[in-house]
Motif scaffolding. Structure first.
Motif, PDB file in Angstrom:
ATOM      1  N   THR A  63       6.770   1.722  14.039  1.00 57.12           N
ATOM      2  CA  THR A  63       6.596   0.826  15.192  1.00 57.12           C
ATOM      3  C   THR A  63       6.252   1.294  16.631  1.00 57.12           C
ATOM      4  O   THR A  63       5.733   0.862  17.464  1.00 57.12           O
ATOM      5  N   LEU A  64       6.879   2.866  16.619  1.00 53.50           N
ATOM      6  CA  LEU A  64       6.951   3.427  18.076  1.00 53.50           C
ATOM      7  C   LEU A  64       5.703   4.314  18.066  1.00 53.50           C
ATOM      8  O   LEU A  64       5.414   4.460  19.570  1.00 53.50           O
ATOM      9  N   LEU A  65       5.263   4.841  17.263  1.00 55.42           N
ATOM     10  CA  LEU A  65       3.958   5.771  17.540  1.00 55.42           C
ATOM     11  C   LEU A  65       2.981   5.477  16.601  1.00 55.42           C
ATOM     12  O   LEU A  65       3.093   4.667  15.474  1.00 55.42           O
ATOM     13  N   ASP A  66       1.655   5.550  16.932  1.00 60.28           N
ATOM     14  CA  ASP A  66       0.524   5.304  15.817  1.00 60.28           C
ATOM     15  C   ASP A  66       0.679   5.910  14.643  1.00 60.28           C
ATOM     16  O   ASP A  66       1.348   7.175  14.726  1.00 60.28           O
ATOM     17  N   SER A  67       0.244   5.637  13.596  1.00 60.79           N
ATOM     18  CA  SER A  67       0.051   6.269  12.403  1.00 60.79           C
ATOM     19  C   SER A  67      -0.237   7.612  12.295  1.00 60.79           C
ATOM     20  O   SER A  67       0.467   8.610  11.653  1.00 60.79           O
ATOM     21  N   ASN A  68      -1.377   8.104  13.056  1.00 66.62           N
ATOM     22  CA  ASN A  68      -1.665   9.343  12.894  1.00 66.62           C
ATOM     23  C   ASN A  68      -0.877  10.461  13.755  1.00 66.62           C
ATOM     24  O   ASN A  68      -0.529  11.421  13.542  1.00 66.62           O
ATOM     25  N   THR A  69      -0.242   9.889  14.945  1.00 65.42           N
ATOM     26  CA  THR A  69       0.798  10.641  15.620  1.00 65.42           C
ATOM     27  C   THR A  69       1.941  10.906  14.839  1.00 65.42           C
ATOM     28  O   THR A  69       2.364  12.117  14.903  1.00 65.42           O
ATOM     29  N   SER A  70       2.516   9.831  14.230  1.00 64.89           N
ATOM     30  CA  SER A  70       3.418   9.876  13.407  1.00 64.89           C
ATOM     31  C   SER A  70       3.048  11.015  12.357  1.00 64.89           C
ATOM     32  O   SER A  70       4.254  12.012  12.071  1.00 64.89           O
ATOM     33  N   LEU A  71       2.197  11.111  11.518  1.00 65.09           N
ATOM     34  CA  LEU A  71       1.895  11.846  10.605  1.00 65.09           C
ATOM     35  C   LEU A  71       1.970  13.278  10.849  1.00 65.09           C
ATOM     36  O   LEU A  71       2.431  14.255  10.356  1.00 65.09           O
ATOM     37  N   LEU A 153      -6.437  15.408  10.085  1.00 66.84           N
ATOM     38  CA  LEU A 153      -5.057  15.976  10.049  1.00 66.84           C
ATOM     39  C   LEU A 153      -4.762  16.177   8.715  1.00 66.84           C
ATOM     40  O   LEU A 153      -4.088  17.009   8.323  1.00 66.84           O
ATOM     41  N   SER A 154      -5.104  15.212   7.798  1.00 69.24           N
ATOM     42  CA  SER A 154      -4.503  15.356   6.352  1.00 69.24           C
ATOM     43  C   SER A 154      -4.983  16.582   5.568  1.00 69.24           C
ATOM     44  O   SER A 154      -4.267  17.185   4.829  1.00 69.24           O
ATOM     45  N   ILE A 155      -6.335  17.010   5.778  1.00 68.30           N
ATOM     46  CA  ILE A 155      -6.792  18.030   4.935  1.00 68.30           C
ATOM     47  C   ILE A 155      -6.367  19.462   5.536  1.00 68.30           C
ATOM     48  O   ILE A 155      -6.349  20.545   4.717  1.00 68.30           O
ATOM     49  N   VAL A 156      -5.844  19.435   6.851  1.00 64.79           N
ATOM     50  CA  VAL A 156      -5.091  20.532   7.151  1.00 64.79           C
ATOM     51  C   VAL A 156      -3.802  20.637   6.875  1.00 64.79           C
ATOM     52  O   VAL A 156      -3.121  21.515   6.465  1.00 64.79           O
ATOM     53  N   LEU A 157      -3.014  19.404   7.151  1.00 62.33           N
ATOM     54  CA  LEU A 157      -1.574  19.352   7.229  1.00 62.33           C
ATOM     55  C   LEU A 157      -0.756  19.193   5.743  1.00 62.33           C
ATOM     56  O   LEU A 157       0.045  19.583   5.363  1.00 62.33           O
ATOM     57  N   ILE A 158      -1.492  18.377   5.357  1.00 63.25           N
ATOM     58  CA  ILE A 158      -0.834  17.647   4.023  1.00 63.25           C
ATOM     59  C   ILE A 158      -0.792  18.980   2.975  1.00 63.25           C
ATOM     60  O   ILE A 158       0.100  19.098   2.296  1.00 63.25           O
ATOM     61  N   ILE A 246      -4.380  11.872  -1.836  1.00 67.27           N
ATOM     62  CA  ILE A 246      -5.065  10.632  -2.064  1.00 67.27           C
ATOM     63  C   ILE A 246      -4.270   9.301  -1.664  1.00 67.27           C
ATOM     64  O   ILE A 246      -4.644   8.510  -1.155  1.00 67.27           O
ATOM     65  N   THR A 247      -2.632   9.706  -1.661  1.00 70.94           N
ATOM     66  CA  THR A 247      -1.783   8.812  -1.021  1.00 70.94           C
ATOM     67  C   THR A 247      -2.164   8.422   0.399  1.00 70.94           C
ATOM     68  O   THR A 247      -1.989   7.170   0.772  1.00 70.94           O
ATOM     69  N   ALA A 248      -2.221   9.450   0.970  1.00 69.39           N
ATOM     70  CA  ALA A 248      -2.538   9.494   2.684  1.00 69.39           C
ATOM     71  C   ALA A 248      -4.073   8.803   3.009  1.00 69.39           C
ATOM     72  O   ALA A 248      -3.857   8.002   3.801  1.00 69.39           O
ATOM     73  N   LEU A 249      -4.941   9.131   2.185  1.00 70.05           N
ATOM     74  CA  LEU A 249      -6.249   8.725   2.450  1.00 70.05           C
ATOM     75  C   LEU A 249      -6.862   7.447   2.055  1.00 70.05           C
ATOM     76  O   LEU A 249      -7.549   6.605   2.596  1.00 70.05           O
ATOM     77  N   LEU A 250      -6.450   7.021   0.670  1.00 72.20           N
ATOM     78  CA  LEU A 250      -6.945   5.963   0.025  1.00 72.20           C
ATOM     79  C   LEU A 250      -6.218   4.585   0.350  1.00 72.20           C
ATOM     80  O   LEU A 250      -6.789   3.856   0.427  1.00 72.20           O
ATOM     81  N   VAL A 251      -4.796   4.622   0.115  1.00 76.00           N
ATOM     82  CA  VAL A 251      -4.102   3.284  -0.124  1.00 76.00           C
ATOM     83  C   VAL A 251      -2.679   3.438   0.650  1.00 76.00           C
ATOM     84  O   VAL A 251      -2.048   4.550   0.593  1.00 76.00           O
ATOM     85  N   ASP A 254       3.204  -0.790   3.743  1.00 72.65           N
ATOM     86  CA  ASP A 254       4.289  -1.077   4.818  1.00 72.65           C
ATOM     87  C   ASP A 254       5.747  -0.308   4.422  1.00 72.65           C
ATOM     88  O   ASP A 254       6.702  -0.274   5.304  1.00 72.65           O
ATOM     89  N   TRP A 255       5.825  -0.030   3.012  1.00 76.04           N
ATOM     90  CA  TRP A 255       7.452   0.397   2.711  1.00 76.04           C
ATOM     91  C   TRP A 255       7.144   1.771   2.213  1.00 76.04           C
ATOM     92  O   TRP A 255       8.305   2.210   1.198  1.00 76.04           O
ATOM     93  N   THR A 256       6.094   2.442   2.413  1.00 74.45           N
ATOM     94  CA  THR A 256       6.167   3.907   1.783  1.00 74.45           C
ATOM     95  C   THR A 256       6.204   4.920   2.738  1.00 74.45           C
ATOM     96  O   THR A 256       6.230   4.787   3.905  1.00 74.45           O
ATOM     97  N   ALA A 257       6.497   6.097   2.406  1.00 69.72           N
ATOM     98  CA  ALA A 257       6.728   7.267   3.316  1.00 69.72           C
ATOM     99  C   ALA A 257       5.574   7.647   4.370  1.00 69.72           C
ATOM    100  O   ALA A 257       5.629   8.038   5.371  1.00 69.72           O
ATOM    101  N   PHE A 258       4.300   7.442   3.716  1.00 69.92           N
ATOM    102  CA  PHE A 258       3.170   7.650   4.201  1.00 69.92           C
ATOM    103  C   PHE A 258       2.602   6.406   4.658  1.00 69.92           C
ATOM    104  O   PHE A 258       2.046   5.499   3.559  1.00 69.92           O
ATOM    105  N   GLN A 259       2.706   6.159   5.942  1.00 70.64           N
ATOM    106  CA  GLN A 259       2.099   4.790   6.340  1.00 70.64           C
ATOM    107  C   GLN A 259       0.945   5.156   7.296  1.00 70.64           C
ATOM    108  O   GLN A 259       1.159   5.573   8.623  1.00 70.64           O
ATOM    109  N   THR A 260      -0.210   5.126   6.565  1.00 71.99           N
ATOM    110  CA  THR A 260      -1.440   5.866   7.437  1.00 71.99           C
ATOM    111  C   THR A 260      -2.649   4.889   7.538  1.00 71.99           C
ATOM    112  O   THR A 260      -2.487   3.684   7.269  1.00 71.99           O
ATOM    113  N   ALA A 261      -3.616   5.322   8.419  1.00 72.72           N
ATOM    114  CA  ALA A 261      -4.829   4.722   8.454  1.00 72.72           C
ATOM    115  C   ALA A 261      -5.632   4.518   7.462  1.00 72.72           C
ATOM    116  O   ALA A 261      -6.931   4.949   7.517  1.00 72.72           O
TER     117      ALA A 261
END
Length: 304
Positions: A63-71, A153-158, A246-251, A254-261
């Motif tokens: 809630t403090l940072l947007d999802s991409n910045t958090s990732l 971000l995902s294809i580089v960092l994940i 797939i976890t980060a990009l597809l679905v 609100d209760w997972t470690a990866f909360q992404t766009a």
């Protein structure tokens, strides 16, 4: 029967104290690269825009940072740990990166990509089957601008994150425990349990209960079996990268470690069923396919 992958450690400086020092340095590398995130949160606490008593809650941090910045900030420690591990392998163990990866003469990238696309295909197929059966459980969450940033971000960092975990657990620790214990089952079990326990802080544990730990440890066991049977971590590298991408990009949820766009958002009630299906039906299927394709044999000798 010897295991050529575990025996790669004998070609390096394989003193147990080198491995202890190596793990300590990897942790320090990760902590060093976590400083930017900690400074951002500390600044928000100073400004009064963040509650210091809640910063240990990952859901609150979103809630403090947007999802991409958090990732981005979440992935930085893995970058630091990977750089540190590479230096340790070269400078302390005097070992080649290839021998940390595989018993083959060179890294088999065909194995990495086969494992990646095979598991990604299964995951996508199951998701869309579930979507057709129960479309009310997910909602459209696509935002072109946010998703494009997430994708880059995902294809580089994940892949760095997942590869770091594989190199540490299925590579570094498995080889180190193999030469120190002179067994195969000790590195298999120890790395699987430790891998699972390190997911204890994930928000999924709070939502799904401690039963999810069986799934995390079981996933570690799957990846360890892949490594010992195939005598290299190429298959586990591909599987792990596909799973997290797939976890980060597809679905997202609100209760997972990866909360992404992500493209979709899961709004259903948390359930262990998906993880149990994966562990007891899909994981054996995966091992069966790999065993047939790569002609695995002597299971008892290679694993025990």
């Amino acid at each position: 029967m010897e295991n050529r992958f575990l025996d790669q450690a004998y070609k390096a400086n394989h003193s147990i104290w080198n491995y202890v020092l190596g793990i300590i340095l990897v942790v320090i590398g990760a902590l060093t690269f976590s400083l930017p995130y900690n400074l951002v949160i500390a600044n928000k606490i100073t400004e009064g825009t963040a509650d210091a008593s809640r910063v240990e809650d990952i859901n609150y941090l979103y809630t403090l940072l947007d999802s991409n910045t958090s990732l981005f900030y979440m992935m930085l420690p893995f970058v630091g740990a990977m750089i540190t591990l590479f230096i340790i392998i070269k400078k302390i163990h005097k070992q080649s990166w290839t021998s940390l990866t595989t018993s083959r003469v060179k890294i088999d990238y065909k194995r990495v990509f086969f494992s990646f696309f095979f598991w990604a295909s299964i995951t996508l197929l199951l998701f869309f089957i579930g979507y057709i059966i129960s479309p009310e459980q997910v909602v459209w969450n696509f935002d072109a601008k946010k998703f494009s940033i997430l994708f880059l971000l995902s294809i580089v960092l994940i892949p760095i994150q997942t590869s770091l975990e594989e190199y540490v657990f299925r590579g570094y620790l498995m080889q180190g425990l193999g030469v120190s214990s002179k067994t195969k089952w000790v590195p298999l079990l120890v790395t699987s349990v430790v891998f699972g326990l390190l997911h204890y802080a994930n928000p999924e544990v709070k939502e799904l209960g401690y039963g999810i730990m069986v799934f995390y440890i079981g996933t570690g066991l799957l990846l360890g079996i892949m490594t010992l049977m195939d005598e290299g971590i190429e298959l586990s590298l591909g599987f792990h990268a596909a799973n997290n991408l797939i976890t980060a990009l597809l679905v997202t949820a609100d209760w997972t470690a990866f909360q992404t766009a992500a493209i979709f958002k899961d709004i259903s009630s948390p359930s262990l069923m998906t993880e149990l299906v994966a562990m007891f039906f899909l994981y054996p299927l995966l091992l069966f396919v790999y065993a047939k394709k790569y002609k695995w044999n002597a299971w008892k000798e290679k694993l025990i």
